[in-house]
Design a protein around this motif. Structure first.
Motif, PDB file in Angstrom:
ATOM      1  N   GLU A 239      10.346 -59.455  -5.826  1.00  0.00           N
ATOM      2  CA  GLU A 239      10.458 -60.847  -6.267  1.00  0.00           C
ATOM      3  C   GLU A 239      11.868 -60.984  -6.845  1.00  0.00           C
ATOM      4  OE1 GLU A 239       7.632 -61.366  -9.424  1.00  0.00           O
ATOM      5  OE2 GLU A 239       5.905 -60.798  -8.223  1.00  0.00           O
TER       6      GLU A 239
ATOM      7  N   HIS B 229       6.301 -69.142 -11.815  1.00  0.00           N
ATOM      8  CA  HIS B 229       7.536 -68.808 -12.522  1.00  0.00           C
ATOM      9  C   HIS B 229       8.171 -70.092 -13.034  1.00  0.00           C
ATOM     10  CE1 HIS B 229       7.084 -64.797 -10.819  1.00  0.00           C
ATOM     11  NE2 HIS B 229       6.728 -65.430  -9.716  1.00  0.00           N
TER      12      HIS B 229
ATOM     13  N   HIS C 271       0.924 -69.305  -7.058  1.00  0.00           N
ATOM     14  CA  HIS C 271       0.756 -68.425  -5.897  1.00  0.00           C
ATOM     15  C   HIS C 271       0.086 -67.112  -6.287  1.00  0.00           C
ATOM     16  CE1 HIS C 271       4.744 -67.715  -7.652  1.00  0.00           C
ATOM     17  NE2 HIS C 271       4.690 -66.469  -7.226  1.00  0.00           N
TER      18      HIS C 271
ATOM     19  N   HIS D  20      -0.324 -66.908 -10.445  1.00  0.00           N
ATOM     20  CA  HIS D  20       0.728 -67.050 -11.451  1.00  0.00           C
ATOM     21  C   HIS D  20       1.781 -68.019 -10.944  1.00  0.00           C
ATOM     22  CE1 HIS D  20       2.615 -64.256  -8.630  1.00  0.00           C
ATOM     23  NE2 HIS D  20       3.771 -64.617  -9.134  1.00  0.00           N
TER      24      HIS D  20
ATOM     25  N   ARG E  50      -1.465 -59.347  -6.432  1.00  0.00           N
ATOM     26  CA  ARG E  50      -0.613 -59.929  -7.481  1.00  0.00           C
ATOM     27  C   ARG E  50      -1.315 -61.211  -7.877  1.00  0.00           C
ATOM     28  NH1 ARG E  50       1.995 -61.484 -11.206  1.00  0.00           N
ATOM     29  NH2 ARG E  50       4.208 -61.968 -11.328  1.00  0.00           N
TER      30      ARG E  50
ATOM     31  N   GLU F 173      11.436 -68.279  -6.360  1.00  0.00           N
ATOM     32  CA  GLU F 173      11.253 -66.844  -6.075  1.00  0.00           C
ATOM     33  C   GLU F 173      11.569 -66.565  -4.613  1.00  0.00           C
ATOM     34  OE1 GLU F 173       7.415 -65.295  -7.121  1.00  0.00           O
ATOM     35  OE2 GLU F 173       7.615 -63.531  -5.835  1.00  0.00           O
TER      36      GLU F 173
HETATM   37 MN    MN Z   1       5.641 -64.725  -8.076  1.00  0.00          MN
END
Ligand code: MN
Ligand code: MN
Length: 416
Positions: free
Chosen positions: A368, A310, A354, A308, A305, A315
């Motif tokens: 998530e 948020h 992260h 990125h 992943r 999260e």
């Molecule tokens: Mn995330």
């Protein structure tokens, strides 16, 4: 003058160190002095010996704590807790255990529960202040709900489905054949305790019987059989056909117009590539989930992943399958890497950068979950590809070829 990798670009851009730029090739390892991690001890491997007492079973599961990547630095609140270390409340009919901010103090905006109910096992009729979002991990369950307009809801859910009961909406859960159900609950309050919900048995037992008689228009003797303590979880017969239960629960006001449940894994992925799949569910698709949004992420072996963050919410993560490591960047020079596996909870405060890398040889699968009506994430790579190239070059000394190769897409899962 000590020049770290991180400060080099800025100094070079100022013209002070132009002559040295030919030597600025990025090196592995912590750019800050003193160096840390495996790169720093290559000449003296004895530095990582650990001759004293150790819980070897536990230590073996945390390679990123035993020998963090050389890029780890600084300090950070703990962002990992395993359900395996959360005390189970075991009763006749099933069990529950929780990870709240008591276990994981950084988790202020969300708390979680892992629960198992036998076939017929009931989580008793109740309600609570936070909204409840659930993902079915195993087996089948029958859930009931009831809304403020007198409308009923009865539905069967199975592994891969979810439900959402908004704040104050009363509900129940019961395991079905052949072996009940295990599910994850997530609440939009990190301080919420599953063991302090408003239970109907408690209210009945703590209300004067003449008040009960008046309220329900029944003789006082009708309340002789009620339990004098809470049930919470208890064994009951496995319920019959869903259609019969739906019909029996129906009143003159009909059924709830919106379902409290949603089949997440039957939904087409929102993102799919050779590296993995992501399914997003928030109030845009699942209207009733007005305070909790989520993504179900599958990362194939070798993939991750991507980097990125948020912008809208903390999260709360639950690891469903596989093994991975997560690196979290909290600002300044604070970066920490932690290992995760099935059954673990992770937590990333809003806007901290992260990534989650699959470190096993099977799919890494995790949820998530966000305390928000909508899902939102910003891809580091996509951002860099949406800037004037000269501005990006001035930061990272990238070549034109590197700039051109940056993905314009928010790929979510990358690696090949
Ligand atoms: Mn995330
Ligand atoms: Mn509940």
């Amino acid at each position: 003058m000590i020049v770290s990798r991180r400060s080099f670009a800025a100094v070079a851009a100022s013209g002070l160190l132009v002559a040295q730029s030919a030597h600025a090739a990025p090196q592995l390892g912590n750019p800050d002095n003193p160096p840390q991690g495996p790169e720093a001890i290559k000449g003296n491997p004895h530095s990582s010996n650990d001759p004293g007492p150790e819980n070897k079973a536990l230590a073996s599961q945390f390679p990123s704590s035993e020998m963090p990547p050389s890029t780890d630095h600084g300090d950070m609140p703990n962002f990992w807790f395993p359900f395996a270390n959360a005390t189970k409340r075991v009763q006749d009919g099933g069990w529950a255990r929780q990870v709240t901010k008591n276990e994981l103090p950084v988790a202020k905006s969300l708390a979680g529960v892992d629960m198992y109910l036998t076939a017929g096992g009931v989580r008793e009729l109740h309600w609570h202040l936070p909204a409840e979002w659930s993902f079915v991990l195993y087996g089948k369950a029958r859930i009931t709900g009831f809304d403020q307009d007198g409308r009923s809801f009865v539905q069967d859910v199975s592994a891969g489905d979810l439900w959402n009961f908004p704040s104050g909406i009363p509900h129940s859960i019961q395991g079905l054949d052949p072996d009940g159900t295990e599910f994850l609950l997530v609440f939009d309050d990190g301080g919420f305790s599953e063991f302090s919900t408003l239970l109907t048995t408690n209210w009945m037992a703590h209300t004067p019987v003449e008040v009960l008689a008046k309220n329900f228009k029944l003789p006082a003797s009708a309340f002789d059989p009620i339990p004098m303590h809470e049930l919470y979880i208890f064994q009951a017969p496995v319920p019959g056909a869903l259609s019969a239960d739906k019909q029996a629960a129906l009143g003159p006001q009909g059924a709830t117009p919106e379902s409290f449940s949603y089949s997440l894994l039957k939904q087409e992925p929102d993102f799919k590539s050779p590296d993995g799949e992501v399914r997003i569910v928030d109030s845009k698709k699942f209207f009733i989930a007005s305070t909790i949004a989520a993504a179900h992420v599958i990362v194939h072996p070798g993939a991750m992943r991507e980097l990125h963050w948020h912008p809208n919410a903390d999260e709360w993560q639950y690891y469903i399958a596989g093994k991975g490591r997560m690196g979290v960047f909290s600002g300044a020079e604070n970066v920490r890497t932690k290992d995760f596996q099935a059954g673990d909870v992770g937590y990333i405060p809003r806007s901290m950068g992260h990534y989650i890398e699959n470190t096993g040889n099977t799919d890494l699968v995790f949820l998530e979950v966000f305390n928000s009506s909508y899902y939102s994430s910003i891809s580091f790579a996509q951002w860099l590809s949406h800037l004037p190239p000269e501005l990006v070059k001035a930061h990272f000394n990238f070549s034109d070829g590197t700039i051109a190769a940056l993905s314009k897409q928010d790929a979510k899962v990358v690696g090949t």
